[in-house]
Write an enzyme that holds these catalytic residues in place. Sequence first.
Site, PDB file in Angstrom:
ATOM      1  N   CYS A  31      -4.876   2.620  -3.513  1.00 34.35           N
ATOM      2  CA  CYS A  31      -3.477   3.025  -3.021  1.00 34.35           C
ATOM      3  C   CYS A  31      -2.285   1.963  -3.212  1.00 34.35           C
ATOM      4  CB  CYS A  31      -3.680   3.410  -1.606  1.00 34.35           C
ATOM      5  SG  CYS A  31      -4.606   4.517  -1.180  1.00 34.35           S
ATOM      6  N   HIS A  37       0.890  -1.257   0.100  1.00 32.43           N
ATOM      7  CA  HIS A  37       0.089   0.028  -0.011  1.00 32.43           C
ATOM      8  C   HIS A  37       0.931   1.356   0.137  1.00 32.43           C
ATOM      9  CE1 HIS A  37      -2.909   2.936   2.012  1.00 32.43           C
ATOM     10  NE2 HIS A  37      -3.775   2.241   1.585  1.00 32.43           N
TER      11      HIS A  37
END
Length: 421
Positions: A379, A138
């Site tokens: 993300c 992420h």
Amino acid sequence: MALSSNSEQHSTNSVASFNVNQIRASFPILSQQVYGKPLVYFDNGATTQKPKVVLNTIEHFYNGINANIHRGVHKLSEESTSAYEAARETVREFINARSTKEIIFTSGATASINLVAFAFGEAFVKAGDEVIVSEMEHHSNIVPWQMLCERKGATLKVLPFDDNGELILSKLDEFITSKTRILAVTHVSNSLGTVNPIKEIIARAHASGVKVLVDGAQGIKHGVVDVTSLDADFYVFSGHKIYGPTGIGVVYGKEELLNALPPWQGGGDMISTVSFEKTVYNELPFKFEAGTANYIGAAALATALKFYKSVGIQAATDYETELLHYATKRLQEVEGLRIIGNAVHKASIISFVLDGIHPYDTGMILDKMGIAVRTGTHCTEPVMAHFGITGTVRASLAFYNTKDEVDKLVDGVLRVKQMFG
Ligand code: PMP
């Protein structure tokens, strides 16, 4: 999923006795209608819904106890402080840390990683050193390390994954050199669903003296997490992804390591004495908790962890695994649908793309049917770049979801296909 016959037996038994209707009744939000349709909430990777007991804790705290912690001799402040420190003990027990000194409350996983990247970087990373992250991280577990490397003149190395979405661990030993200081890796990928073999990764990094931070934002709600058995140096997570409130998160760090790090932020509570000549920092864990803590968030997180335990962590994970298998099978029946992330060990996260249809359009139409999925890069832009796609539709399932809801998703996807001809 590669399960042994014993665990298959265990899983079949626990799934059969899992009372999803009773569990759903604990989550007030799940009974609502969206556009006149029953809500199907499949965005649990972004945030989970909150059981009534968590909402009650917040209300009860503000109604009856609220006072700032650690600084008052009055009754409310003492009660507030006790609740906060009891929450720390609940977290300690939940992840089997050795001491509450190893549990630092933050505002979430992102803040937790920034704390470690800064403080570990200040203590141990210098020009020419190396930091390893994986290709499936992420952004929260990439950017703080990039910032550290820029600050110190260190190098960021990226451990790749293969087209199934599994880390290429055969490369790990060649990636780790005498200059490597820390490896930051996710427990569970939020876009691919991959469950990484973090115990093995940690052992291999430790064999070369490399510390490991595990991003547990998704992993904390997948099976029992035992930081002592994993031998993790740092394990971080957010409360809101494990049925707790937003604005609260945790850094677990080994006591001797945390003691060796400088504070991250300065302010009240993290000090023992202050003068203009010299400030003496507080002991663990307070050294890393500057300013008024989110003590109500911490208490509500503790309630969420207790609730999750009362549901049965392994039973919930087994149930989610069965849902994952069912959803995978059903979605694979849809022509032109490709699942992104086909690791052998997966948590209940399914990303997919539809031939010729933008994920955003799919998400918008599903929304009108009351089905909440997430669309985009989640993300994890490097993951999208790996597959040469701009984004996916992601359905992330929780233990309060049902096969009936999965069927609705599949019907919805078929309808999207029909609309786009
Ligand atoms: N890491 C992973 C794997 C995540 O899924 C997320 C949240 N999507 C984060 C880190 C960041 O968590 P938060 O936004 O709660 O700080």
